[in-house]
Design an enzyme around this catalytic site. Sequence first.
Site, PDB file in Angstrom:
ATOM      1  CG  ASN A 235      -4.867   3.992   8.973  1.00 36.35           C
ATOM      2  OD1 ASN A 235      -5.244   4.485   8.814  1.00 36.35           O
ATOM      3  ND2 ASN A 235      -3.968   3.784   9.971  1.00 36.35           N
TER       4      ASN A 235
ATOM      5  N   GLY B  43       0.525  -1.288  -0.238  1.00 31.08           N
ATOM      6  CA  GLY B  43      -0.166  -0.500   0.264  1.00 31.08           C
ATOM      7  C   GLY B  43       0.572   1.557  -0.255  1.00 31.08           C
ATOM      8  CB  THR B  44       3.856   1.980   1.628  1.00 32.00           C
ATOM      9  OG1 THR B  44       3.492   1.741   3.300  1.00 32.00           O
ATOM     10  CG2 THR B  44       4.297   3.363   1.630  1.00 32.00           C
TER      11      THR B  44
ATOM     12  CB  SER C 187      -1.787  -3.015   1.435  1.00 31.79           C
ATOM     13  OG  SER C 187      -1.264  -3.947   2.005  1.00 31.79           O
TER      14      SER C 187
ATOM     15  CB  CYS D 144       1.986   2.931  10.670  1.00 26.76           C
ATOM     16  SG  CYS D 144       1.045   1.401  10.315  1.00 26.76           S
TER      17      CYS D 144
HETATM   18  C1  LIG Z   1      -4.521   3.150   4.836  1.00 22.89           C
HETATM   19  C2  LIG Z   1      -3.711   2.621   4.867  1.00 22.89           C
HETATM   20  N1  LIG Z   1      -2.762   2.578   3.859  1.00 22.89           N
HETATM   21  C3  LIG Z   1      -2.105   2.638   4.056  1.00 22.89           C
HETATM   22  C4  LIG Z   1      -1.095   1.032   4.171  1.00 22.89           C
HETATM   23  C5  LIG Z   1       0.229   0.979   4.257  1.00 22.89           C
HETATM   24  O1  LIG Z   1       0.154  -0.479   3.723  1.00 22.89           O
HETATM   25  P1  LIG Z   1       1.322  -1.830   3.189  1.00 22.89           P
HETATM   26  O2  LIG Z   1       1.897  -1.815   4.914  1.00 22.89           O
HETATM   27  O3  LIG Z   1       0.936  -2.471   2.442  1.00 22.89           O
HETATM   28  O4  LIG Z   1       2.769  -0.312   3.131  1.00 22.89           O
HETATM   29  C6  LIG Z   1      -1.465   1.108   6.004  1.00 22.89           C
HETATM   30  C7  LIG Z   1      -1.241  -0.124   6.285  1.00 22.89           C
HETATM   31  O5  LIG Z   1      -0.965   0.406   7.684  1.00 22.89           O
HETATM   32  C8  LIG Z   1      -2.753   1.415   6.139  1.00 22.89           C
HETATM   33  O6  LIG Z   1      -3.850   1.120   7.007  1.00 22.89           O
END
Ligand SMILES: Cc1ncc(COP(=O)(O)O)c(C=O)c1O
Length: 385
Positions: free
Chosen positions: A150, A70-71, A200, A327
């Site tokens: 999140n 996702g990042t 993700s 995170c």
């Molecule tokens: C809303 C949201 N966006 C992006 C991410 C990032 O995803 P990834 O962990 O796959 O990099 C997260 C992860 O916690 C998330 O909750």
Amino acid sequence: MEVYLDNSATTRPFPEIIDLMDRVQREMYGNPSSLHEKGVAAEQLLGKARRSLASFFRDREKEIIFTSGGTEANNLAVIGTALRHCRRGKHLITSAVEHPSVLNCFRFLAGEGFRASYIPVDKNGTLDLDELERAVDEDTILVSIMHVNNEMGAIQPLQEIGPVIKKRNPAALLHVDAVQSLAKLPLPVDLWQADLVSCSAHKIHGPRGTGCLWFREGTLLQPLLYGGNQEIGLRPGTENTPAIAGFGLAISLMDEKLSKMENGLMELKLVFLEHLQDSGIHFAVNGPSPVEGAPHILNLSFPGLKAEVLLHGLEERGIYVSSGSACHSRRPEPSHVLAALGLEGEKLDSALRFSLSVENTLAEVKEAAAATAAAVRELAAFLKI
Ligand SMILES: Cc1ncc(COP(=O)(O)O)c(C=O)c1O
């Protein structure tokens, strides 16, 4: 008993996915770009995963770019749009409650000469549509708004947000971070008038380190990496075939397991809450009302207690939860999301997130509520509050 209620941080991979990834690593290890049969087999795995993902959008395989999660999908959407469209405009809009993988892209771009606007939310976590409408101008090239938050589960009204943006500036692109909603809520990208959506795998019992960016055909992006022509040159590098195959399988398994759940996610959340209420302990719900928020996320404050101390008290009882979002829960700063809701003081310091998955059961949420009540009572007695 162990009850894992930190599914918004990450989920346990389904056993079927571990088995598939193991088989792909052992037997289907070809490079998808190779012309021989091992390459073709690997390419077919990618195609199958791409079709599974595409079924969530508009059934067009060529609209999916696999990323490392996702990042990276958020970075490619935000920075890739800014770099590609900077001659058309320099204004970018997002909300105050986005994930750091969006907010920090905005901070980076603000340092590179772009103008960034951050739209506030109300106490329920819902975006201020009037502010958004006022913010969009001729210079706006991108608006990035998450679907499900999140930390506290607010669902943004994207079916209203999209039209507001496009009415003010039809050329402005809409990016949606759907990391927390993929395979849990519908993603009607046409209704939203969305151009880019990030996903993700590890939030849906797939492998960590894999995700994708859906883009509406014709949307132009600048790649962030340079190399071969994989993923139409927008994300070069030999594809992580085992993880991508696992991502594709996670999508189909989620569908199957959600439909077979004896008690749905929302029901589990409401039963958990009801049992906590019946226990008589003092707590408050943060963000949207439980029935309006996402079915799998609940953020609660236990005034007078410290979130981290309570988190470990729960851990001793086999219950796993998060303080703020995983995170940044290792950072001492208070959550920017809860602060944006107007929370302060004891409410901010005592907030915990409980997040559910298809693997949780009614017995588990009842057990978790009883353990939470016991941990809260024990701490309150110790602190004499
Ligand atoms: C809303 C949201 N966006 C992006 C991410 C990032 O995803 P990834 O962990 O796959 O990099 C997260 C992860 O916690 C998330 O909750």
